[in-house]
Each structure stands twice: as structure tokens, then as C-alpha cells.
Write an enzyme that holds these catalytic residues in place. Structure first.
Site, PDB file in Angstrom:
ATOM      1  N   HIS A 384       0.816  -1.210   0.000  1.00 60.97           N
ATOM      2  CA  HIS A 384       0.000   0.000   0.000  1.00 60.97           C
ATOM      3  C   HIS A 384       0.855   1.269   0.000  1.00 60.97           C
ATOM      4  O   HIS A 384       0.341   2.379  -0.203  1.00 60.97           O
ATOM      5  CB  HIS A 384      -0.917  -0.014   1.229  1.00 60.97           C
ATOM      6  CG  HIS A 384      -2.245   0.627   0.975  1.00 60.97           C
ATOM      7  ND1 HIS A 384      -2.493   1.423  -0.122  1.00 60.97           N
ATOM      8  CD2 HIS A 384      -3.408   0.615   1.686  1.00 60.97           C
ATOM      9  CE1 HIS A 384      -3.738   1.859  -0.080  1.00 60.97           C
ATOM     10  NE2 HIS A 384      -4.317   1.385   1.013  1.00 60.97           N
ATOM     11  N   ASP A 388      -2.350   2.143  -4.639  1.00 56.61           N
ATOM     12  CA  ASP A 388      -3.595   2.540  -3.985  1.00 56.61           C
ATOM     13  C   ASP A 388      -4.627   1.428  -4.110  1.00 56.61           C
ATOM     14  O   ASP A 388      -4.545   0.576  -5.002  1.00 56.61           O
ATOM     15  CB  ASP A 388      -4.150   3.821  -4.611  1.00 56.61           C
ATOM     16  CG  ASP A 388      -3.247   5.026  -4.362  1.00 56.61           C
ATOM     17  OD1 ASP A 388      -2.557   5.019  -3.323  1.00 56.61           O
ATOM     18  OD2 ASP A 388      -3.237   5.943  -5.196  1.00 56.61           O
TER      19      ASP A 388
END
Length: 413
Positions: A384, A388
């Protein structure tokens, strides 16, 4: 001629010696396999560079540094079968003499006699003697039941008479991991297993890993594969599997979502405009991830042949170091073991990994009707820090689209 541990890779500084395939003092022919070296990444066969008589300097099971002389080949002095038999007899007589001196009762003598007929490697005899282990009680896992170093327990079970103990003492004795508990067994981790453990732990500590899931209707792909399997195999001499379709689907999806094919280097993002796809396979010593180089340039049959070759050589620890290094994205198929849902762990410095799972027939709603379809769960784990959630979900949905409508991928629409 010295037999040295060769340089294998920049990051490999030491190796574990496997079992010698020849006895000390035996004749060896050129290119004959002497032993296998085990590292934290791959295994390497050591072959005889010339014919001669083998002198073993370091026994199997030992950990040594790269460059260490582990044996020698005395050229031009190949022992005759009669000499080998005589040497073997002398060695056996000498060992029998030592055993009789060390033994204090007839039980040890009987154990030695029983062990004489058990196929073992030279290092096993040495370790068994050091650990006071009766080889007749050990189950061998090698070829023809041969006992390997890994088969030996850390120490011989202690021969003690049963005693009545207080409740607290009984509880302590039966606790897991107690050295006196005959129900447990302690063995050292192999270098590859240690490396796997270290790498998987680092994934949790150094990445912001997250996983998103989806499910794929496999009906059209299964029909396509069934309709063309015979012709494909006849033309290309390899079976058409599902993995080549997933490799192709991943490559096309990575082109649409370049972040998933990228990696983090310090404070920079490195976008990789090539597609080296790792395929996780179970090897003899643990999980390995060989790389399909430039997968975007390969046809389906070429991908299938590369995967078949990887699987065969991984099963025998024959993959080269260069074949498991690098990679931009990984595919792991837990479905071959029966898994229906899991969270695959990243393979750093890669930022994405696709998990495939077993196909199961399930009731689903299509156009307002309940029908039975073969469904596969898929999972995408991603870092992450770079990717995204919307990109991860979009990437996985794109793979779903390609697999559920394979003609679109084949026609490059």
C-alpha cells in the site's frame, strides 16, 4: 586435484555439504556426481573434473565457506575393484575393533551389526556414532531407504526406567519441546528454510501489505481449453494449462496498471517496462520462485514449456541461482494443494502477487437466474506504500475480465 566449494553468487558466502555419493578412497570417473551443495537459495551439484581416487576432507552435513577445499581427487591412481574391496574390508575390521573397545555391553555390538546392512552415507555413520544413535531405529528418506543426515534425531533417546513422578513434574516432562519427550523430534533448519522464514518475516515488517479478493467464473476458459487441448498438445508437445492464461492476463493487466509492476528503491519509484513473472513452485527443500523472463514476448506453448521445466527441476533442486533472482510480479497457485482462499505474501522488492485457488462449483446468479458455475477465488496482495486500493481492485478486475472472456485477450482487443 582439490575439490573446492565454488563461488555461487555474490550474496552466498557459505554452503551446507550434502551427502557424498562416493566412499572415501573409492574410484571416481570424470563428470561423475560427487555431492550436492545446499545454499539458502539453490542447490548445486559438484561433479568430478577428472578421474581418480576420492579423498574426503569434510564430511557431509557440515557448513563451510565458499572456497573451502572439501576433498581431493588423486589422478592416475584409480583403485581396482579388488583394492577397493580390501580397503573396505580393512576399514570395516578397524571400525569393528574400535566398536568393540568402546562398547561395554552386548547390546551395542548387536546394534552395530544390525546397522551394517542399512544403506547410509558416510557422514551418517559418523554423526550416529557421535550422537549414540542406533541406525536400525532410523527410517531413511533417501533413495532405496538410504539414511540421510536430516533423518537423524538430534540425540539418541535416553533409556530410562519409568518412574512415578509428582503431578507437577509429570506436567513439566510432557510439555512440548522437552528434550526427554520421545514424542518430539528436534532437527536443524535447512539454509533454504531459514531464508524463507527470514524473508517472510521481513515482508510483514517492511511493507504495508494489504489484500483484495475477487472471484472468477472459469466456464469459458475451461471450455476453450477442453476444445483445443488435443490439437494444442499434438502441435506443441505440451499440455495447455490454466497458468499460461493467467500469466498472459497478468502481463496485459500490468501494462494498464504500471504501479503494480513497479518497485520502491529508497525514496524513488522504479517503473519497470518489462515483465518478468515469477511462478511459485514447491521444491524438495521448500518454496522457490523461478522467473519467466520477458513473459510478454512468449506464446502460450512457450510459457507452458518453461513452467513444466521449472516444476521438474525444482522437484530435484536443479534450478540455477540466476533463474530465481529478480522478477517484477509473482503468481502463486495454492489451488494445486486444495486451497480455496488465502492471503499470499509479497516477494520483495516486488509490490504485487496474485494468488490463485482451487476451482469449485457454486450457485451464482446470472441474468436473474441461479446457475451452477466453476468458480475460482483470486487474491491480490500489494504494498500500500506504492499501490492505492483503487489500482489494486482495478488490476484484479482486469484479470477477471481477461479470464472470463479469454477471446478478448487472445485477439488483443
Amino acid at each position: 586435484m582439490d575439490i573446492k566449494v565454488p563461488e555461487i553468487g555474490e550474496s552466498i558466502l557459505e554452503v551446507v555439504l550434502g551427502q557424498w555419493n562416493k566412499e572415501n578412497g573409492s574410484s571416481v570417473k570424470q563428470d561423475e556426481l560427487l555431492l550436492e551443495l545446499e545454499t539458502d537459495k539453490v542447490n548445486l551439484d559438484i561433479l568430478a573434473e577428472t578421474s581418480g581416487v576420492l579423498e574426503i576432507l569434510v564430511e557431509g552435513g557440515e557448513t563451510v565457506e565458499v572456497g573451502t577445499v572439501i576433498g581431493r581427487l588423486k589422478e592416475g591412481a584409480v583403485a581396482t575393484p579388488e583394492e577397493q574391496e580390501e580397503d573396505s574390508k580393512d576399514s570395516k575390521d578397524s571400525k569393528d575393533s574400535e566398536d568393540s573397545e568402546d562398547s561395554e555391553d552386548s547390546e551395542d555390538s548387536e546394534d552395530s551389526e544390525a546397522a551394517a546392512n542399512i544403506p547410509v552415507n558416510p557422514a551418517v555413520k559418523k554423526l550416529a556414532k557421535e550422537r549414540n544413535i542406533d541406525l536400525s531405529t532410523v527410517q531413511g528418506s533417501g533413495r532405496d531407504g538410504r539414511i540421510l543426515v536430516d533423518d537423524l534425531p538430534a540425540e539418541a533417546p535416553k533409556k530410562t526406567e519409568a518412574k512415578v513422578s509428582a503431578p507437577a513434574s509429570t506436567s513439566a516432562t510432557s510439555s512440548a519441546g522437552n528434550a526427554d519427550d520421545k514424542r518430539s523430534k528436534r532437527v536443524p533448519m535447512t539454509p533454504i528454510r531459514k531464508r524463507i522464514a527470514e524473508k517472510l518475516l521481513s515482508v510483514r515488517q517492511q511493507t504495508a501489505m494489504l489484500t483484495t479478493f475477487n472471484e472468477i467464473d472459469m466456464l469459458r476458459l475451461m471450455q476453450l481449453r477442453k476444445n483445443h487441448q488435443e490439437a494444442f498438445q499434438r502441435k506443441h508437445d505440451v499440455k495447455l494449462g490454466f497458468m499460461s492464461f493467467f500469466v498472459k492476463a497478468c502481463v496485459e493487466s500490468l501494462k494498464d496498471y504500471p504501479e503494480v509492476n513497479a518497485r520502491i528503491d529508497g525514496g524513488d519509484i522504479v517503473y519497470q517496462n518489462f515483465y518478468d513473472i515469477g511462478i511459485a513452485v514447491g521444491g524438495k527443500k521448500g518454496l522457490v520462485v523461478p522467473i519467466i523472463r520477458d513473459a510478454d514476448r512468449l506464446h502460450f506453448d512457450e510459457i507452458e514449456k518453461v513452467i513444466r521445466d521449472f516444476a521438474e527441476r525444482a522437484a530435484n533442486n536443479k534450478l540455477g541461482l540466476e533463474e530465481i533472482q529478480g522478477g517484477t510480479f509473482t503468481i502463486s497457485n495454492g489451488g494445486v494443494y486444495g486451497s480455496v482462499l488465502s492471503t499470499p505474501l509479497l516477494n520483495p522488492p516486488q509490490c504485487g502477487i496474485l494468488g490463485m485457488h482451487a476451482i469449485q462449483e457454486r450457485p451464482v446468479v446470472i441474468n436473474g437466474e441461479i446457475v451452477i458455475r466453476p468458480i475460482m477465488n483470486v487474491a491480490l496482495s500489494y504494498d500500500h506504500q506504492l499501490i492505492d486500493g483503487s489500482q489494486a481492485v482495478g488490476f484484479l478486475k482486469q484479470i477477471k475480465t481477461y479470464i472470463e472472456d479469454p477471446e478478448e485477450m487472445l485477439l488483443e482487443l
